[in-house]
Design a protein around this motif. Structure first.
Motif, PDB file in Angstrom:
ATOM      1  N   LEU A  22     -12.660 -12.663  -4.354  1.00 21.74           N
ATOM      2  CA  LEU A  22     -13.150 -11.606  -3.488  1.00 21.74           C
ATOM      3  C   LEU A  22     -12.051 -11.101  -2.562  1.00 21.74           C
ATOM      4  CD1 LEU A  22     -16.674 -12.968  -2.486  1.00 21.74           C
ATOM      5  CD2 LEU A  22     -16.241 -10.853  -3.730  1.00 21.74           C
ATOM      6  N   ALA A  23     -11.321 -12.038  -1.968  1.00 21.18           N
ATOM      7  CA  ALA A  23     -10.270 -11.693  -1.023  1.00 21.18           C
ATOM      8  C   ALA A  23      -9.103 -10.999  -1.713  1.00 21.18           C
ATOM      9  CB  ALA A  23      -9.784 -12.949  -0.305  1.00 21.18           C
ATOM     10  N   ASP A  24      -9.001 -11.169  -3.044  1.00 22.98           N
ATOM     11  CA  ASP A  24      -7.907 -10.560  -3.785  1.00 22.98           C
ATOM     12  C   ASP A  24      -8.079  -9.051  -3.937  1.00 22.98           C
ATOM     13  OD1 ASP A  24      -6.426 -12.800  -4.094  1.00 22.98           O
ATOM     14  OD2 ASP A  24      -7.147 -13.289  -6.098  1.00 22.98           O
ATOM     15  N   LEU A  25      -9.260  -8.521  -3.625  1.00 22.32           N
ATOM     16  CA  LEU A  25      -9.477  -7.085  -3.697  1.00 22.32           C
ATOM     17  C   LEU A  25      -8.705  -6.428  -2.562  1.00 22.32           C
ATOM     18  CD1 LEU A  25     -11.141  -5.174  -5.513  1.00 22.32           C
ATOM     19  CD2 LEU A  25     -12.880  -5.155  -3.737  1.00 22.32           C
ATOM     20  N   LYS A  26      -7.702  -5.649  -2.917  1.00 22.52           N
ATOM     21  CA  LYS A  26      -6.818  -5.060  -1.916  1.00 22.52           C
ATOM     22  C   LYS A  26      -6.957  -3.539  -1.924  1.00 22.52           C
ATOM     23  CE  LYS A  26      -2.044  -5.083  -0.255  1.00 22.52           C
ATOM     24  NZ  LYS A  26      -0.669  -5.588  -0.436  1.00 22.52           N
ATOM     25  N   ILE A  77       0.156   2.837  -4.822  1.00 25.53           N
ATOM     26  CA  ILE A  77       0.067   2.856  -6.287  1.00 25.53           C
ATOM     27  C   ILE A  77       1.073   1.881  -6.900  1.00 25.53           C
ATOM     28  CG2 ILE A  77       0.475   4.287  -8.345  1.00 25.53           C
ATOM     29  CD1 ILE A  77      -0.666   6.662  -6.682  1.00 25.53           C
ATOM     30  N   SER A  78       2.288   1.876  -6.370  1.00 25.94           N
ATOM     31  CA  SER A  78       3.312   0.961  -6.898  1.00 25.94           C
ATOM     32  C   SER A  78       2.954  -0.495  -6.635  1.00 25.94           C
ATOM     33  CB  SER A  78       4.682   1.290  -6.290  1.00 25.94           C
ATOM     34  OG  SER A  78       4.700   1.011  -4.907  1.00 25.94           O
ATOM     35  N   GLN A  79       2.173  -0.730  -5.565  1.00 28.16           N
ATOM     36  CA  GLN A  79       1.715  -2.100  -5.257  1.00 28.16           C
ATOM     37  C   GLN A  79       0.509  -2.493  -6.116  1.00 28.16           C
ATOM     38  OE1 GLN A  79       1.215  -2.830  -0.940  1.00 28.16           O
ATOM     39  NE2 GLN A  79       2.458  -1.005  -0.623  1.00 28.16           N
ATOM     40  N   LYS A  80       0.010  -1.513  -6.872  1.00 28.29           N
ATOM     41  CA  LYS A  80      -1.156  -1.749  -7.738  1.00 28.29           C
ATOM     42  C   LYS A  80      -2.390  -2.227  -6.956  1.00 28.29           C
ATOM     43  CE  LYS A  80       1.258  -2.619 -12.100  1.00 28.29           C
ATOM     44  NZ  LYS A  80       2.466  -1.880 -11.728  1.00 28.29           N
ATOM     45  N   VAL A  81      -2.685  -1.512  -5.860  1.00 31.60           N
ATOM     46  CA  VAL A  81      -3.889  -1.829  -5.097  1.00 31.60           C
ATOM     47  C   VAL A  81      -5.117  -1.526  -5.953  1.00 31.60           C
ATOM     48  CG1 VAL A  81      -2.794  -1.384  -2.857  1.00 31.60           C
ATOM     49  CG2 VAL A  81      -3.964   0.483  -4.050  1.00 31.60           C
ATOM     50  N   ALA A 101      -3.247   9.472  -7.627  1.00 30.30           N
ATOM     51  CA  ALA A 101      -4.204   8.369  -7.763  1.00 30.30           C
ATOM     52  C   ALA A 101      -4.909   8.411  -9.125  1.00 30.30           C
ATOM     53  CB  ALA A 101      -5.228   8.427  -6.638  1.00 30.30           C
ATOM     54  N   VAL A 102      -5.328   9.606  -9.548  1.00 29.26           N
ATOM     55  CA  VAL A 102      -6.028   9.753 -10.830  1.00 29.26           C
ATOM     56  C   VAL A 102      -5.100   9.367 -11.985  1.00 29.26           C
ATOM     57  CG1 VAL A 102      -7.037  11.436 -12.414  1.00 29.26           C
ATOM     58  CG2 VAL A 102      -7.665  11.485 -10.002  1.00 29.26           C
ATOM     59  N   LYS A 103      -3.858   9.815 -11.928  1.00 30.57           N
ATOM     60  CA  LYS A 103      -2.887   9.492 -12.980  1.00 30.57           C
ATOM     61  C   LYS A 103      -2.669   7.983 -13.089  1.00 30.57           C
ATOM     62  CE  LYS A 103       1.798  10.558 -14.571  1.00 30.57           C
ATOM     63  NZ  LYS A 103       3.075  11.258 -14.245  1.00 30.57           N
ATOM     64  N   ALA A 104      -2.681   7.306 -11.927  1.00 31.89           N
ATOM     65  CA  ALA A 104      -2.470   5.854 -11.909  1.00 31.89           C
ATOM     66  C   ALA A 104      -3.747   5.084 -12.244  1.00 31.89           C
ATOM     67  CB  ALA A 104      -1.954   5.423 -10.538  1.00 31.89           C
ATOM     68  N   GLY A 105      -4.870   5.807 -12.316  1.00 33.59           N
ATOM     69  CA  GLY A 105      -6.139   5.146 -12.619  1.00 33.59           C
ATOM     70  C   GLY A 105      -6.668   4.310 -11.476  1.00 33.59           C
ATOM     71  N   ILE A 106      -6.298   4.673 -10.238  1.00 28.95           N
ATOM     72  CA  ILE A 106      -6.742   3.926  -9.052  1.00 28.95           C
ATOM     73  C   ILE A 106      -7.797   4.749  -8.307  1.00 28.95           C
ATOM     74  CG2 ILE A 106      -6.047   2.959  -6.817  1.00 28.95           C
ATOM     75  CD1 ILE A 106      -3.321   2.367  -8.024  1.00 28.95           C
ATOM     76  N   PRO A 107      -8.959   4.167  -8.029  1.00 32.44           N
ATOM     77  CA  PRO A 107     -10.016   4.891  -7.301  1.00 32.44           C
ATOM     78  C   PRO A 107      -9.525   5.381  -5.939  1.00 32.44           C
ATOM     79  CG  PRO A 107     -10.854   2.828  -8.190  1.00 32.44           C
ATOM     80  CD  PRO A 107      -9.369   2.798  -8.364  1.00 32.44           C
ATOM     81  N   LEU A 108      -9.991   6.561  -5.556  1.00 31.85           N
ATOM     82  CA  LEU A 108      -9.565   7.180  -4.305  1.00 31.85           C
ATOM     83  C   LEU A 108     -10.784   7.615  -3.499  1.00 31.85           C
ATOM     84  CD1 LEU A 108      -7.406   8.505  -2.425  1.00 31.85           C
ATOM     85  CD2 LEU A 108      -7.471  10.494  -3.954  1.00 31.85           C
ATOM     86  N   VAL A 109     -10.800   7.230  -2.223  1.00 32.71           N
ATOM     87  CA  VAL A 109     -11.884   7.628  -1.318  1.00 32.71           C
ATOM     88  C   VAL A 109     -11.283   8.396  -0.146  1.00 32.71           C
ATOM     89  CG1 VAL A 109     -13.756   6.845   0.189  1.00 32.71           C
ATOM     90  CG2 VAL A 109     -13.240   5.577  -1.916  1.00 32.71           C
ATOM     91  N   TYR A 110     -11.713   9.631   0.030  1.00 27.60           N
ATOM     92  CA  TYR A 110     -11.328  10.402   1.216  1.00 27.60           C
ATOM     93  C   TYR A 110     -12.386  10.133   2.286  1.00 27.60           C
ATOM     94  CZ  TYR A 110      -7.808  13.045  -1.376  1.00 27.60           C
ATOM     95  OH  TYR A 110      -6.687  13.396  -2.101  1.00 27.60           O
ATOM     96  N   VAL A 111     -11.940   9.820   3.497  1.00 24.06           N
ATOM     97  CA  VAL A 111     -12.896   9.504   4.558  1.00 24.06           C
ATOM     98  C   VAL A 111     -12.728  10.450   5.735  1.00 24.06           C
ATOM     99  CG1 VAL A 111     -11.408   7.766   5.677  1.00 24.06           C
ATOM    100  CG2 VAL A 111     -13.894   7.643   5.976  1.00 24.06           C
ATOM    101  N   ASN A 112     -13.854  10.876   6.301  1.00 24.98           N
ATOM    102  CA  ASN A 112     -13.943  11.695   7.504  1.00 24.98           C
ATOM    103  C   ASN A 112     -13.615  13.163   7.262  1.00 24.98           C
ATOM    104  OD1 ASN A 112     -12.070  12.513  10.304  1.00 24.98           O
ATOM    105  ND2 ASN A 112     -14.241  12.075  10.487  1.00 24.98           N
ATOM    106  N   ARG A 113     -12.619  13.454   6.443  1.00 28.49           N
ATOM    107  CA  ARG A 113     -12.247  14.843   6.173  1.00 28.49           C
ATOM    108  C   ARG A 113     -12.261  15.091   4.664  1.00 28.49           C
ATOM    109  NH1 ARG A 113      -6.906  14.464  10.073  1.00 28.49           N
ATOM    110  NH2 ARG A 113      -8.018  14.367  12.066  1.00 28.49           N
ATOM    111  N   ARG A 114     -13.122  16.000   4.239  1.00 28.82           N
ATOM    112  CA  ARG A 114     -13.196  16.296   2.803  1.00 28.82           C
ATOM    113  C   ARG A 114     -12.093  17.277   2.411  1.00 28.82           C
ATOM    114  NH1 ARG A 114     -14.482  19.050  -1.499  1.00 28.82           N
ATOM    115  NH2 ARG A 114     -15.815  18.113  -3.108  1.00 28.82           N
ATOM    116  N   PRO A 115     -11.390  17.022   1.324  1.00 30.35           N
ATOM    117  CA  PRO A 115     -10.373  17.968   0.857  1.00 30.35           C
ATOM    118  C   PRO A 115     -10.959  19.352   0.618  1.00 30.35           C
ATOM    119  CG  PRO A 115     -10.169  15.893  -0.311  1.00 30.35           C
ATOM    120  CD  PRO A 115     -11.444  15.814   0.473  1.00 30.35           C
ATOM    121  N   ASP A 116     -10.114  20.373   0.702  1.00 26.99           N
ATOM    122  CA  ASP A 116     -10.576  21.740   0.497  1.00 26.99           C
ATOM    123  C   ASP A 116     -10.939  22.022  -0.956  1.00 26.99           C
ATOM    124  OD1 ASP A 116     -10.105  22.106   3.154  1.00 26.99           O
ATOM    125  OD2 ASP A 116      -8.314  23.341   2.919  1.00 26.99           O
TER     126      ASP A 116
END
Length: 311
Positions: A22-26, A77-81, A101-116
């Motif tokens: 569980l703690a390994d989730l970075k 991304i390079s750290q493979k979070v 993020a999409v190219k690397a296949g890593i989930p991305l969450v925008y918080v508080n401010r939604r992209p245009d």
């Protein structure tokens, strides 16, 4: 006896392994800037939520620099979070972050401010509040207190963020229903208290007269109130509205410096962002837009919001 010890040892090792997994989730988190009061509450709430979920967050300060923020995302991304959370510096400049993020296949969450961007790709979600609603709630309250007539100044936030434009749009949508309320000034104080004090002082020195201030956040509202006090204006003679419901903002309402604010739920957004990151990392489905509602704060209900922040 030996068999019992072996079972106990096995159970303990499985527990440790489970906790470790569980703690390994970075999750990498890039904040637009650390020295923003409300964003500090957001960051602290995310850290608290992550700890309760046994998730490791790595916070980085973009210092209001678009290039720095993109570099931070590329470093994650390079750290493979397992996932990335971004509070955007500029909502019009998120495309490169999204694509990386999409190219690397890593989930991305925008918080508080939604992209245009009107449509975000799969694996990219937003957890925020509808800023149009904030401006509408704020100005409707002020307009009613003004009796539907008079003049108002609008203090804008950071022009690089759609939160500024949407909150102001909400204010103006209400004003469209009140032709006897005129906007006499409209300028940016970039969400900062000291900038708002300077702006208000300049307006007063220029002889501007107004009955209300619609500020895009509490910090600017407080700065406006402080400048008015320094100019000898009686407390409450000018109605001042903010947005966010920060502890300072709530205190200002209690003291009669602000007439109203609109509560932006830092804890709600923080919890939503961390939960979304965890679910996406586990390949679970998440709504693409998670909206946390705004709530009106008045002198009549301010105590309940102060208690809410303590809980």
């Amino acid at each position: 006896m030996r068999m019992k010890i072996r079972f106990a040892t096995l159970a303990l090792s499985l527990l440790v392994a489970s906790t470790s997994a569980l703690a390994d989730l970075k999750v990498g988190v890039s904040m637009s800037q650390f020295d923003d009061n409300w964003l500090t509450y957001l960051r602290e709430s995310m850290a608290k939520k992550a700890k309760s979920e046994h998730v490791q967050l790595q916070f980085e300060d973009a210092r209001a620099d678009v290039v720095k923020q993109l570099n931070q995302v590329q470093s994650f991304i390079s750290q493979k979070v397992d996932a990335i959370i971004v509070n955007p510096v500029d909502t019009a400049a998120t495309r490169n972050i999204t694509e990386a993020a999409v190219k690397a296949g890593i989930p991305l969450v925008y918080v508080n401010r939604r992209p245009d961007e009107l449509k975000l790709p799969e694996g990219v979600v937003t957890v925020a509040s509808n800023d149009l609603e904030a401006g509408t709630l704020q100005m409707q309250y002020l307009a009613e207190k003004m009796g539907g007539k008079g003049s108002v100044v609008i203090m804008l936030g950071d022009l690089a963020n759609n939160s500024t434009h949407n909150r102001t749009k909400g204010v103006k949508e209400v004003l469209a229903k009140y032709p006897d309320i005129k906007v006499v000034e409209e300028q940016s104080a970039v969400y900062l208290r000291d900038k708002a004090m300077d702006l208000m002082s300049n307006w007063l020195l220029g002889g501007k007269e107004f009955n209300a201030v619609a500020a895009n956040n509490d910090e600017m509202a407080i700065g406006a109130a402080m400048a008015l006090q320094q100019a000898g204006k009686a407390k409450g003679s000018v109605l001042i509205g903010g947005v966010d419901g920060t502890p300072d903002g709530l205190s200002a309402i209690k003291r009669g410096l602000l007439a109203v604010s609109v509560f932006q739920d830092a804890k709600g957004q923080a919890n939503g962002a961390v939960e979304a990151a965890i679910k996406l990392a586990k390949k679970e489905k998440v709504e693409q837009n998670v909206w946390v509602p705004y709530q009106l704060i008045t002198p009549e209900n301010v105590d309940s919001f102060q208690q809410r922040l303590k809980d």
